[in-house]
Design a protein around this motif. Structure first.
Motif, PDB file in Angstrom:
ATOM      1  N   GLY A  84      38.394  50.665  46.796  1.00 25.16           N
ATOM      2  CA  GLY A  84      38.611  49.956  45.535  1.00 25.16           C
ATOM      3  C   GLY A  84      39.865  49.124  45.460  1.00 25.16           C
ATOM      4  N   PHE A  85      40.640  49.052  46.536  1.00 29.38           N
ATOM      5  CA  PHE A  85      41.843  48.230  46.519  1.00 29.38           C
ATOM      6  C   PHE A  85      41.470  46.746  46.639  1.00 29.38           C
ATOM      7  CE2 PHE A  85      43.335  52.376  47.832  1.00 29.38           C
ATOM      8  CZ  PHE A  85      44.499  52.536  47.084  1.00 29.38           C
ATOM      9  N   ASP A  86      42.230  45.906  45.971  1.00 28.63           N
ATOM     10  CA  ASP A  86      41.936  44.474  45.910  1.00 28.63           C
ATOM     11  C   ASP A  86      42.474  43.785  47.168  1.00 28.63           C
ATOM     12  OD1 ASP A  86      41.459  41.873  45.213  1.00 28.63           O
ATOM     13  OD2 ASP A  86      42.949  41.793  43.599  1.00 28.63           O
ATOM     14  N   VAL A  87      41.723  43.895  48.280  1.00 30.14           N
ATOM     15  CA  VAL A  87      42.205  43.380  49.566  1.00 30.14           C
ATOM     16  C   VAL A  87      41.302  42.298  50.151  1.00 30.14           C
ATOM     17  CG1 VAL A  87      43.434  45.499  50.159  1.00 30.14           C
ATOM     18  CG2 VAL A  87      41.030  45.235  50.835  1.00 30.14           C
ATOM     19  N   ALA A  93      40.332  43.190  40.118  1.00 26.94           N
ATOM     20  CA  ALA A  93      40.383  44.489  39.448  1.00 26.94           C
ATOM     21  C   ALA A  93      39.028  44.859  38.878  1.00 26.94           C
ATOM     22  CB  ALA A  93      41.438  44.452  38.335  1.00 26.94           C
ATOM     23  N   GLU A  94      38.233  43.844  38.527  1.00 26.35           N
ATOM     24  CA  GLU A  94      36.916  44.101  37.945  1.00 26.35           C
ATOM     25  C   GLU A  94      35.831  44.269  39.007  1.00 26.35           C
ATOM     26  OE1 GLU A  94      38.848  41.423  37.029  1.00 26.35           O
ATOM     27  OE2 GLU A  94      39.703  42.550  35.346  1.00 26.35           O
ATOM     28  N   LEU A  95      35.945  43.552  40.115  1.00 26.82           N
ATOM     29  CA  LEU A  95      34.933  43.604  41.175  1.00 26.82           C
ATOM     30  C   LEU A  95      35.607  43.947  42.488  1.00 26.82           C
ATOM     31  CD1 LEU A  95      32.013  43.189  42.120  1.00 26.82           C
ATOM     32  CD2 LEU A  95      32.554  40.767  42.472  1.00 26.82           C
ATOM     33  N   ASN A  96      35.379  45.164  42.953  1.00 21.78           N
ATOM     34  CA  ASN A  96      36.019  45.604  44.189  1.00 21.78           C
ATOM     35  C   ASN A  96      35.206  46.739  44.800  1.00 21.78           C
ATOM     36  OD1 ASN A  96      36.914  48.170  42.913  1.00 21.78           O
ATOM     37  ND2 ASN A  96      38.247  46.818  41.735  1.00 21.78           N
TER      38      ASN A  96
END
Length: 198
Positions: A84-87, A93-96
């Motif tokens: 779920g980290f934004d990488v 934050a909404e789509l991960n």
């Protein structure tokens, strides 16, 4: 062309045995994951679409780390993203996490893994020591990213959609520039380390 036992770049620097080697490998894997995460968010303004640095770093890690270390690094990156980290390039934050990874870019992420391993094997054969062979390796790596990426798009949205216009042609200029950069950079760096690969 070099034999199949050519050392890869990371083996030419720092310790290569014992605890020192393990620490070096761990730091390189962590550093590689961070570099991938940062590069995914870097965008250079370009027409028709901005150039993202993710593919350049993916292929460079494969070429400098070799197949095993490269695979470990790209797998670690995928695990971080799945948690779920934004990488990723367009994650947020909404789509991960797995929801993002199963979306339109899922095939390209599979291609990242394939390309990293392939570039590692090419580096083991010394392809990263000259402009022409490194350019060839980068070209094959890009193809390995695009094949599952485009197939995934077609399977997801239907082959009656403009799949090539969505997932290939807008990115060709940027990928050519990144290919040329890596093809120049890696052989040049090898020359700087001199006889380290003898």
């Amino acid at each position: 062309m070099a034999n199949t036992d050519s050392p890869v770049f990371y083996e030419a620097i720092g310790p290569n045995e014992g605890l020192g080697l393990r620490v070096k490998q761990a730091l390189l894997i962590i550093g590689g994951i961070l570099a991938l995460a940062i590069a995914a968010k870097l965008k250079v303004p370009m027409i028709p679409v901005p150039i993202t640095m993710g593919t350049l770093v993916v292929l460079t890690i494969g070429a400098t780390y070799g197949p095993l270390m490269g695979f470990s690094t790209i797998l670690g990156y995928m695990i971080v993203g799945a948690l779920g980290f934004d990488v990723f390039v367009n994650s947020s934050a909404e789509l991960n996490g797995l929801a993002y990874m199963s979306g339109s870019t899922g095939g390209y992420l599979i291609g990242y893994v394939l390309a990293t391993i392939a570039l590692g094997f090419f580096a083991r054969r010394g392809w990263d020591r000259s402009f022409l062979t490194m350019a060839g390796a980068m070209l094959i790596g890009n193809i390995l990213i695009y094949i599952p990426g485009l197939y995934w798009l077609g399977a997801l949205y239907g082959w009656d959609k403009p799949i090539l216009a969505w997932g290939l042609t807008p990115f060709l200029i940027g990928d050519f520039l990144k290919l040329a950069l890596a093809a120049i950079l890696l052989p040049t760096v090898w020359k700087l380390v001199g006889s380290a690969r003898a």
